[in-house]
Design a protein around this motif. Sequence first.
Motif, short mmCIF file in Angstrom:
data_model
loop_
_atom_site.label_atom_id
_atom_site.label_comp_id
_atom_site.label_asym_id
_atom_site.label_seq_id
_atom_site.Cartn_x
_atom_site.Cartn_y
_atom_site.Cartn_z
N UNK A 1 -0.08 -4.22 7.34
CA UNK A 1 0.33 -4.78 6.06
C UNK A 1 -0.28 -4.01 4.89
N UNK A 2 -1.51 -3.56 5.03
CA UNK A 2 -2.14 -2.76 3.96
C UNK A 2 -1.37 -1.46 3.75
N UNK B 1 0.80 -0.22 0.23
CA UNK B 1 0.83 1.13 -0.38
C UNK B 1 2.26 1.66 -0.48
N UNK B 2 3.03 1.44 0.59
CA UNK B 2 4.40 1.96 0.63
C UNK B 2 5.30 1.25 -0.38
N UNK B 3 5.09 -0.04 -0.62
CA UNK B 3 5.98 -0.83 -1.47
C UNK B 3 5.44 -1.01 -2.89
N UNK B 4 4.31 -0.39 -3.20
CA UNK B 4 3.68 -0.57 -4.52
C UNK B 4 4.70 -0.33 -5.64
N UNK C 1 9.42 -5.49 -3.08
CA UNK C 1 8.88 -5.86 -1.78
C UNK C 1 7.34 -5.94 -1.75
N UNK C 2 6.70 -5.51 -2.83
CA UNK C 2 5.23 -5.49 -2.84
C UNK C 2 4.65 -6.90 -2.65
N UNK C 3 5.23 -7.91 -3.27
CA UNK C 3 4.70 -9.27 -3.15
C UNK C 3 4.73 -9.75 -1.71
#
Length: 102
Positions: free
Chosen positions: A42-43, A47-50, A54-56
Amino acid sequence: MSDPGVTDDGHYVVIDGRRWRATDPLIPEQRRTELVHILMAWRREVRRTKGTAQEAASRAGVNAAKVALGERGTPPWWDQTVAQRQARWDAEVTGPDDRVTE
């Protein structure tokens, strides 16, 4: 890299002078390893979705894994009964690759 310091009561680890809630020591090693693997996935997803929509969801995944590990949530693991602690770490926590997509 050295192991972080631990408070005398074992409730917190100390990293760079800051206290962080320790992982529940009663979690069986196999389950702890599984939850840490999910947390790290998930971490990476955060980083990928920052900066995206989708970040939330990625951050919610990190939170769910940390709650299962006892590093977050109310009450803290040391104020829970053994049955409550086991229910917490046995709860289903999925990784980013296990999500159901529409």
